[in-house]
Scaffold this motif. Structure first.
Motif, PDB file in Angstrom:
ATOM      1  N   LEU A  98     -17.774  29.732  -1.128  1.00  0.00           N
ATOM      2  CA  LEU A  98     -18.599  28.924  -0.227  1.00  0.00           C
ATOM      3  C   LEU A  98     -17.896  28.556   1.072  1.00  0.00           C
ATOM      4  CD1 LEU A  98     -20.348  26.632  -2.846  1.00  0.00           C
ATOM      5  CD2 LEU A  98     -21.265  28.644  -1.673  1.00  0.00           C
ATOM      6  N   GLY A  99     -16.626  28.878   1.172  1.00  0.00           N
ATOM      7  CA  GLY A  99     -15.910  28.673   2.426  1.00  0.00           C
ATOM      8  C   GLY A  99     -15.807  29.972   3.197  1.00  0.00           C
ATOM      9  N   VAL A 100     -15.066  30.908   2.658  1.00  0.00           N
ATOM     10  CA  VAL A 100     -14.764  32.144   3.386  1.00  0.00           C
ATOM     11  C   VAL A 100     -15.906  33.164   3.314  1.00  0.00           C
ATOM     12  CG1 VAL A 100     -13.168  34.100   3.516  1.00  0.00           C
ATOM     13  CG2 VAL A 100     -12.293  31.779   3.179  1.00  0.00           C
ATOM     14  N   ILE A 101     -16.367  33.492   2.119  1.00  0.00           N
ATOM     15  CA  ILE A 101     -17.397  34.533   2.004  1.00  0.00           C
ATOM     16  C   ILE A 101     -18.702  34.081   2.658  1.00  0.00           C
ATOM     17  CG2 ILE A 101     -18.832  35.847   0.373  1.00  0.00           C
ATOM     18  CD1 ILE A 101     -16.309  36.067  -1.395  1.00  0.00           C
ATOM     19  N   LEU A 102     -19.087  32.832   2.466  1.00  0.00           N
ATOM     20  CA  LEU A 102     -20.291  32.317   3.135  1.00  0.00           C
ATOM     21  C   LEU A 102     -20.143  32.431   4.651  1.00  0.00           C
ATOM     22  CD1 LEU A 102     -23.011  30.793   3.221  1.00  0.00           C
ATOM     23  CD2 LEU A 102     -21.691  28.682   3.163  1.00  0.00           C
ATOM     24  N   THR A 103     -18.997  32.059   5.168  1.00  0.00           N
ATOM     25  CA  THR A 103     -18.757  32.167   6.608  1.00  0.00           C
ATOM     26  C   THR A 103     -18.928  33.603   7.082  1.00  0.00           C
ATOM     27  OG1 THR A 103     -17.251  30.279   6.603  1.00  0.00           O
ATOM     28  CG2 THR A 103     -17.036  31.834   8.431  1.00  0.00           C
ATOM     29  N   GLN A 138     -25.895  25.051  11.578  1.00  0.00           N
ATOM     30  CA  GLN A 138     -25.389  23.767  11.090  1.00  0.00           C
ATOM     31  C   GLN A 138     -25.636  23.592   9.592  1.00  0.00           C
ATOM     32  OE1 GLN A 138     -25.726  20.177  13.546  1.00  0.00           O
ATOM     33  NE2 GLN A 138     -26.730  21.477  15.076  1.00  0.00           N
ATOM     34  N   PHE A 139     -26.777  24.027   9.106  1.00  0.00           N
ATOM     35  CA  PHE A 139     -27.050  23.920   7.670  1.00  0.00           C
ATOM     36  C   PHE A 139     -25.969  24.644   6.872  1.00  0.00           C
ATOM     37  CE2 PHE A 139     -28.708  25.859   3.799  1.00  0.00           C
ATOM     38  CZ  PHE A 139     -29.084  24.729   3.097  1.00  0.00           C
ATOM     39  N   TRP A 140     -25.700  25.898   7.244  1.00  0.00           N
ATOM     40  CA  TRP A 140     -24.708  26.674   6.510  1.00  0.00           C
ATOM     41  C   TRP A 140     -23.307  26.125   6.725  1.00  0.00           C
ATOM     42  CZ3 TRP A 140     -26.475  28.964   2.592  1.00  0.00           C
ATOM     43  CH2 TRP A 140     -27.771  29.460   2.606  1.00  0.00           C
ATOM     44  N   ASN A 141     -23.042  25.580   7.895  1.00  0.00           N
ATOM     45  CA  ASN A 141     -21.744  24.951   8.120  1.00  0.00           C
ATOM     46  C   ASN A 141     -21.574  23.732   7.223  1.00  0.00           C
ATOM     47  OD1 ASN A 141     -19.185  24.597   9.615  1.00  0.00           O
ATOM     48  ND2 ASN A 141     -20.174  22.696  10.224  1.00  0.00           N
ATOM     49  N   GLN A 142     -22.634  22.973   7.020  1.00  0.00           N
ATOM     50  CA  GLN A 142     -22.542  21.810   6.132  1.00  0.00           C
ATOM     51  C   GLN A 142     -22.261  22.233   4.697  1.00  0.00           C
ATOM     52  OE1 GLN A 142     -26.113  19.564   6.908  1.00  0.00           O
ATOM     53  NE2 GLN A 142     -25.527  19.210   9.023  1.00  0.00           N
ATOM     54  N   ILE A 143     -22.823  23.336   4.273  1.00  0.00           N
ATOM     55  CA  ILE A 143     -22.550  23.853   2.922  1.00  0.00           C
ATOM     56  C   ILE A 143     -21.065  24.193   2.784  1.00  0.00           C
ATOM     57  CG2 ILE A 143     -22.998  25.722   1.263  1.00  0.00           C
ATOM     58  CD1 ILE A 143     -25.371  23.739   1.636  1.00  0.00           C
ATOM     59  N   ARG A 144     -20.524  24.914   3.756  1.00  0.00           N
ATOM     60  CA  ARG A 144     -19.111  25.286   3.652  1.00  0.00           C
ATOM     61  C   ARG A 144     -18.201  24.078   3.828  1.00  0.00           C
ATOM     62  NH1 ARG A 144     -18.040  28.964   9.094  1.00  0.00           N
ATOM     63  NH2 ARG A 144     -18.293  27.259  10.579  1.00  0.00           N
ATOM     64  N   THR A 145     -18.635  23.089   4.579  1.00  0.00           N
ATOM     65  CA  THR A 145     -17.854  21.852   4.731  1.00  0.00           C
ATOM     66  C   THR A 145     -17.797  21.093   3.411  1.00  0.00           C
ATOM     67  OG1 THR A 145     -18.486  21.698   7.062  1.00  0.00           O
ATOM     68  CG2 THR A 145     -17.650  19.694   6.013  1.00  0.00           C
ATOM     69  N   ILE A 146     -18.929  20.931   2.776  1.00  0.00           N
ATOM     70  CA  ILE A 146     -18.977  20.239   1.483  1.00  0.00           C
ATOM     71  C   ILE A 146     -18.136  20.993   0.456  1.00  0.00           C
ATOM     72  CG2 ILE A 146     -20.495  19.635  -0.454  1.00  0.00           C
ATOM     73  CD1 ILE A 146     -22.689  19.093   1.770  1.00  0.00           C
ATOM     74  N   ALA A 147     -18.253  22.311   0.444  1.00  0.00           N
ATOM     75  CA  ALA A 147     -17.509  23.119  -0.534  1.00  0.00           C
ATOM     76  C   ALA A 147     -16.005  23.006  -0.325  1.00  0.00           C
ATOM     77  CB  ALA A 147     -17.943  24.580  -0.443  1.00  0.00           C
ATOM     78  N   THR A 148     -15.542  23.118   0.921  1.00  0.00           N
ATOM     79  CA  THR A 148     -14.099  23.038   1.149  1.00  0.00           C
ATOM     80  C   THR A 148     -13.589  21.609   0.973  1.00  0.00           C
ATOM     81  OG1 THR A 148     -14.457  22.959   3.559  1.00  0.00           O
ATOM     82  CG2 THR A 148     -13.932  25.121   2.572  1.00  0.00           C
ATOM     83  N   GLY A 149     -14.438  20.619   1.250  1.00  0.00           N
ATOM     84  CA  GLY A 149     -14.058  19.231   0.948  1.00  0.00           C
ATOM     85  C   GLY A 149     -13.928  19.017  -0.553  1.00  0.00           C
ATOM     86  N   ALA A 150     -14.870  19.568  -1.305  1.00  0.00           N
ATOM     87  CA  ALA A 150     -14.782  19.484  -2.766  1.00  0.00           C
ATOM     88  C   ALA A 150     -13.545  20.223  -3.276  1.00  0.00           C
ATOM     89  CB  ALA A 150     -16.048  20.053  -3.406  1.00  0.00           C
ATOM     90  N   ALA A 151     -13.195  21.324  -2.623  1.00  0.00           N
ATOM     91  CA  ALA A 151     -11.988  22.060  -3.013  1.00  0.00           C
ATOM     92  C   ALA A 151     -10.740  21.204  -2.778  1.00  0.00           C
ATOM     93  CB  ALA A 151     -11.891  23.377  -2.249  1.00  0.00           C
TER      94      ALA A 151
END
Length: 165
Positions: A98-103, A138-151
């Motif tokens: 959800l960080g790298v591959i999603l990006t 922004q939607f997809w950026n929020q997903i990767r932000t939440i995922a990397t924060g959870a990481a």
């Protein structure tokens, strides 16, 4: 091999926290600022930022985070630190998927499409282009932000589960 665990854990934390912070900055300031700007300026600024992010300073956090996390997870498994390993494995999946591959699958293609656009002189045309791009990005950026924060949280929890030195 056990002497590698703490340094690897800290490098994992540093790289993933840098990645989270990068994504987070887009959420809480950069995109809001661009949305408030003249859309012609927003398009040109986003094109410039996307072109500049491909650099040797950003690459270690983006490409290195999932690699170091995976290595850390494997070392923890090899040293039978199962509690810590589980948290690092979760962090690896969150960061990689959800960080790298999603990006690479979503945000980068959107950025590349925006890069091909010649900034129009007409503000209404520019506004249509920008507001077709920005909300989805922004939607997809929020997903990767939440995922990397959870990481980052998973890494912290994993560090608390390390065997005493």
């Amino acid at each position: 091999m056990k002497t590698l665990t703490r340094p690897l854990c800290l490098i994992s934390l540093l790289l993933n926290a840098a990645l989270f912070g990068f994504f987070y900055a887009w959420v809480c300031s950069t995109m809001w600022g661009l949305d408030a700007a003249d859309p012609r300026v927003a398009i040109a600024a986003m094109q410039a930022m996307n072109a500049s992010v491909r650099n040797a300073i950003f690459a270690p956090a983006f490409f290195g985070s999932p690699v170091v996390l995976l290595i850390t997870t494997l070392v923890l498994a090899a040293t039978a630190q199962r509690g810590a390993m589980a948290w690092f494995a979760a962090a690896t999946l969150l960061c990689a998927l959800l960080g790298v591959i999603l990006t690479m699958a979503v945000n980068v293609p959107m950025n590349e499409a925006l890069a091909q656009i010649v900034v129009p002189d007409d503000i209404d045309t520019a506004r249509a282009i920008w507001f077709d791009y920005s909300p989805d990005w922004q939607f997809w950026n929020q997903i990767r932000t939440i995922a990397t924060g959870a990481a980052v949280l998973c890494i912290g929890l994993g560090i608390t589960r390390l065997d005493p030195a």
